[in-house]
Design an enzyme around this catalytic site. Structure first.
Site, PDB file in Angstrom:
ATOM      1  CB  THR A  55      -0.908   0.047   1.244  1.00  7.40           C
ATOM      2  OG1 THR A  55      -0.087   0.065   2.416  1.00  7.40           O
ATOM      3  CG2 THR A  55      -1.852  -1.144   1.299  1.00  7.40           C
ATOM      4  CB  ALA A  81       2.501   0.047   6.628  1.00  8.72           C
ATOM      5  CB  VAL A 129       9.047  -0.187   7.991  1.00  4.87           C
ATOM      6  CG1 VAL A 129       9.202   1.326   7.852  1.00  4.87           C
ATOM      7  CG2 VAL A 129       8.539  -0.551   9.376  1.00  4.87           C
ATOM      8  CE  LYS A 130       5.708   0.660  -1.008  1.00  4.18           C
ATOM      9  NZ  LYS A 130       4.348   0.586  -1.613  1.00  4.18           N
ATOM     10  CG  LEU A 131      11.989   2.637   5.152  1.00  2.41           C
ATOM     11  CD1 LEU A 131      13.267   1.930   5.589  1.00  2.41           C
ATOM     12  CD2 LEU A 131      11.659   3.795   6.081  1.00  2.41           C
TER      13      LEU A 131
END
Length: 218
Positions: A27, A60, A86-88
Site C-alpha cells: 500500500t 506500510a 516498513v516501506k521506505l
C-alpha cells in the site's frame, strides 16, 4: 513467484485472498487516499484490517522524509502487527533508516527504485524487499523489465537475500515476463492477477465440454 496485491481496497484484497494465490499486500498514501481513508488513526486501523485478511507481509509506508521521522513512524507501524513491513523511500535518509530497521530485526521495503545502483544500496542496507517500479519506467520509454534483469544479476552475483518485488505492474504480461527473468515477487492490481486466468481457448473448450455433456445426459 509470490503474488502481492497493490491496493488498500479491502474487498479486492479479500477476493485475491479467496483465490488462494495471495502472498501479501503493498500500500501507499496514494492508495489510501483513493479509498478515502484519511486521518492517522483511520490509516493505522486500516493497516491492521488488511493484516487480519491476509497471512503474508503487508507493506506500510512512512510519510516522513527525514531520518528521525522515518524511524518514529516506522517503529509505530511495525508495532501495529507482526505482518507489517516498513516501506521506505530510496533516498539517503531512507537507506539510513533501512539499515536502522535491519539492525532492529524489522522488515523493510525500499520503494521508488529506478536503477540497479539504487537496488544495490538497498540490499547493502539489508532491505527485505526492493521495489523497482517497472510500469513507471515503461511510461517514460525505458525498459522496466531490463532493470529487473540487472538487479537479478547483481543480487545473484553476491548472494544478497533482498527479494526483488516488481512494482507498478500494470498487466498480465508484466507478471509473466517478471516471472521469466526471476523477480521474486510481483505487486499489482487485482485485474492483472485475475487476467492470468483468461484465455479464449479455455472458454471455448469448457463450452464444448458442457455442450457434449448435455447431449449425452438428456
Amino acid at each position: 513467484m509470490k503474488f502481492f496485491i497493490d491496493t488498500a481496497n479491502l474487498a479486492q484484497i479479500k477476493e485475491a485472498q479467496e483465490l488462494g494465490v495471495l502472498d501479501g499486500v503493498t500500500t501507499n498514501p496514494s492508495l489510501m487516499a483513493k479509498e478515502s481513508i484519511t486521518g492517522k488513526n483511520n490509516i493505522l486501523k486500516h493497516y491492521v484490517d488488511i493484516c487480519n485478511i491476509v497471512e503474508g507481509d503487508v507493506s506500510a509506508e512512512v510519510n516522513a522524509v527525514d531520518l528521525e521521522g522515518m524511524i518514529r513512524e516506522g517503529e509505530e507501524l511495525a508495532d501495529l502487527h507482526e505482518q507489517i513491513v516498513v516501506k521506505l523511500p530510496m533516498t539517503k535518509e531512507g537507506v539510513k533508516a533501512c539499515k536502522y530497521f535491519t539492525d532492529k530485526g524489522i522488515k523493510t521495503n525500499v520503494t521508488l527504485v529506478f536503477s540497479a545502483g539504487q537496488a544495490l544500496l538497498a540490499a547493502k542496507a539489508g532491505a527485505t524487499y526492493v521495489s523497482p517500479f517497472i510500469g513507471r519506467l515503461d511510461d517514460v520509454s525505458t525498459d522496466g523489465l531490463n532493470l529487473i534483469q540487472e538487479i537479478r544479476e547483481i543480487y545473484d552475483n553476491y548472494g544478497f537475500e533482498t527479494e526483488i518485488l516488481a512494482a507498478s505492474v500494470r498487466h498480465t504480461m508484466h507478471i509473466v515476463n517478471c516471472a521469466k527473468i526471476g523477480a521474486d515477487i510481483m505487486t499489482g492490481p487485482l485485474s492483472a492477477i485475475t487476467g492470468l486466468l483468461k484465455h479464449p481457448l479455455t472458454d471455448l473448450g469448457l463450452a464444448q465440454f458442457l455442450a457434449d455433456y448435455e447431449k449425452g445426459n438428456k
